[in-house]
Design an enzyme around this catalytic site. Structure first.
Site, mmCIF file in Angstrom:
data_model
loop_
_atom_site.group_PDB
_atom_site.id
_atom_site.type_symbol
_atom_site.label_atom_id
_atom_site.label_comp_id
_atom_site.label_asym_id
_atom_site.label_seq_id
_atom_site.Cartn_x
_atom_site.Cartn_y
_atom_site.Cartn_z
ATOM 1 N N ASN A 9 0.867 -1.175 0.000
ATOM 2 C CA ASN A 9 0.000 0.000 0.000
ATOM 3 C C ASN A 9 0.904 1.224 0.000
ATOM 4 O O ASN A 9 1.508 1.547 1.020
ATOM 5 C CB ASN A 9 -0.885 -0.027 1.254
ATOM 6 C CG ASN A 9 -1.696 1.248 1.410
ATOM 7 O OD1 ASN A 9 -1.785 2.058 0.490
ATOM 8 N ND2 ASN A 9 -2.289 1.430 2.582
ATOM 9 N N LYS A 11 0.148 4.255 -0.153
ATOM 10 C CA LYS A 11 -0.489 5.435 0.463
ATOM 11 C C LYS A 11 -0.256 6.665 -0.424
ATOM 12 O O LYS A 11 -0.178 6.528 -1.637
ATOM 13 C CB LYS A 11 0.026 5.643 1.891
ATOM 14 C CG LYS A 11 -0.042 4.368 2.720
ATOM 15 C CD LYS A 11 0.043 4.625 4.185
ATOM 16 C CE LYS A 11 0.140 3.305 4.922
ATOM 17 N NZ LYS A 11 -0.123 3.411 6.338
ATOM 18 N N HIS A 97 -9.590 0.803 4.580
ATOM 19 C CA HIS A 97 -8.334 1.013 5.315
ATOM 20 C C HIS A 97 -8.611 1.923 6.512
ATOM 21 O O HIS A 97 -9.432 2.837 6.435
ATOM 22 C CB HIS A 97 -7.284 1.648 4.389
ATOM 23 C CG HIS A 97 -5.923 1.647 4.987
ATOM 24 N ND1 HIS A 97 -5.528 2.572 5.915
ATOM 25 C CD2 HIS A 97 -4.875 0.801 4.819
ATOM 26 C CE1 HIS A 97 -4.282 2.304 6.289
ATOM 27 N NE2 HIS A 97 -3.863 1.233 5.641
ATOM 28 N N GLU A 99 -7.120 4.339 7.700
ATOM 29 C CA GLU A 99 -6.944 5.780 7.461
ATOM 30 C C GLU A 99 -8.192 6.363 6.785
ATOM 31 O O GLU A 99 -8.548 7.519 7.021
ATOM 32 C CB GLU A 99 -5.666 6.023 6.636
ATOM 33 C CG GLU A 99 -4.428 5.783 7.499
ATOM 34 C CD GLU A 99 -3.202 5.290 6.754
ATOM 35 O OE1 GLU A 99 -3.116 5.452 5.528
ATOM 36 O OE2 GLU A 99 -2.307 4.713 7.419
ATOM 37 N N GLU A 169 -5.825 -5.565 10.092
ATOM 38 C CA GLU A 169 -4.820 -4.556 10.396
ATOM 39 C C GLU A 169 -5.149 -3.905 11.738
ATOM 40 O O GLU A 169 -5.970 -2.966 11.790
ATOM 41 C CB GLU A 169 -4.807 -3.486 9.307
ATOM 42 C CG GLU A 169 -4.493 -4.014 7.934
ATOM 43 C CD GLU A 169 -3.837 -2.948 7.058
ATOM 44 O OE1 GLU A 169 -2.691 -3.148 6.667
ATOM 45 O OE2 GLU A 169 -4.473 -1.911 6.810
ATOM 46 N N GLY A 175 1.880 1.745 10.924
ATOM 47 C CA GLY A 175 2.804 2.878 10.855
ATOM 48 C C GLY A 175 3.400 3.272 12.194
ATOM 49 O O GLY A 175 3.997 4.336 12.321
ATOM 50 N N SER A 215 2.984 -2.583 10.462
ATOM 51 C CA SER A 215 4.439 -2.574 10.719
ATOM 52 C C SER A 215 5.096 -3.910 10.388
ATOM 53 O O SER A 215 5.997 -4.361 11.109
ATOM 54 C CB SER A 215 4.727 -2.145 12.164
ATOM 55 O OG SER A 215 4.236 -0.839 12.387
#
Ligand code: PEP
Length: 253
Positions: A9, A11, A97, A99, A169, A175, A215
């Site tokens: 990904n 991003k 996702h 985010e 996730e 991250g 991560s």
């Protein structure tokens, strides 16, 4: 046996030239060193898709977007529909996702709509789920993931479910440098597979690829991927460096 999938990904990173150069680098690497046991996917920003599809054509790397609209076409300024994504040559789209859920307030209902539309357009969906830190600490992580799957995915017909890859996730691991332990990942992946079995039956559950994200890096990928219900990874930061991404793909035995 389920095939492993390692999806990068990207991003919101890399301008058009940088992105296409990187796609070319990965295409060359995986053409010369075909990943025998894993499917490799890169999920780029929209602007890279058409160019990356041309670069990756007839190669070993699949292509996806990171989001899509919930409508097929029309007056939705700034949106990009699954149909448009498909027309670039991409095969996948990430939906849900964390985010998108957090910064853009995308809820289960909207994600369900996007997922159904993307599948009916002929895309494969990488559907993300996962709990935030407080939910893990309150021991409500199973409740949260169950709700995300029931409301986001479980309206699909059994045939439609074959176009889905689930990515677990844990949001506290994305991250942050924190990673779920291989045991925590396995525990949740098994829980997810059991939910699919209850709703769609054993064959659908056995076929469903469930990826881990959060991560993931060369130093921890092999151990996480070795767990029986972990079928590869959705990779953020480490997907931006060729050496790291290649090492993670190689860890998917
Ligand atoms: C992600 O963005 O899906 C992700 C897993 O990011 P990272 O690997 O950087 O934690």
């Amino acid at each position: 046996m389920r095939k492993k999938i390692v999806a990068g990904n990207w991003k919101m990173n890399m301008d058009l030239n940088e992105g296409l150069k990187f796609a070319e680098t990965l295409h060359k690497h995986f053409t010369e060193n075909p990943p025998a046991k894993a499917e490799v996917v890169i999920c780029t920003p929209y602007i890279h898709l058409a160019g990356a599809a041309a670069v990756l054509k007839k190669g070993k790397v699949s292509l996806g977007a990171q989001n899509c609209a919930s409508e097929a076409s029309g007056a939705f300024t700034g949106e990009v529909s699954p149909w448009m994504i498909k027309s670039t040559g991409a095969q996948y789209v990430i939906i849900g996702h964390s985010e998108r859920r957090t910064y853009y307030k995308e809820d289960d209902r909207l994600l369900n709509k996007k997922t159904a539309l993307a599948i009916n357009t002929g895309l494969k969906v990488i559907f993300c789920c996962g709990e935030v830190k407080e939910e893990r600490e309150n021991n409500t992580h199973f409740v949260v993931v169950r709700r995300q799957l029931e409301e986001g995915l479980f309206t699909l017909q059994p045939g439609e479910l074959d176009s889905v890859v689930i990515a677990y996730e844990p949001v506290w691991a994305i991250g942050t440098g924190l990673t779920a332990s291989p045991e925590q990942a396995q525990e949740m992946h098994k829980f997810i597979r059991d939910l699919i079995r209850e709703k769609y039956g054993k064959e659908s559950a056995d076929r469903m690829p469930i990826l881990y994200g959060g991560s993931c890096k060369p130093s921890n990928a092999a151990e996480i991927f070795s767990k029986p219900d972990v079928d590869g990874g959705l990779i953020g930061g480490a997907a931006l460096k060729k050496e790291d991404f290649v090492a993670i793909v190689e860890a998917a035995l």
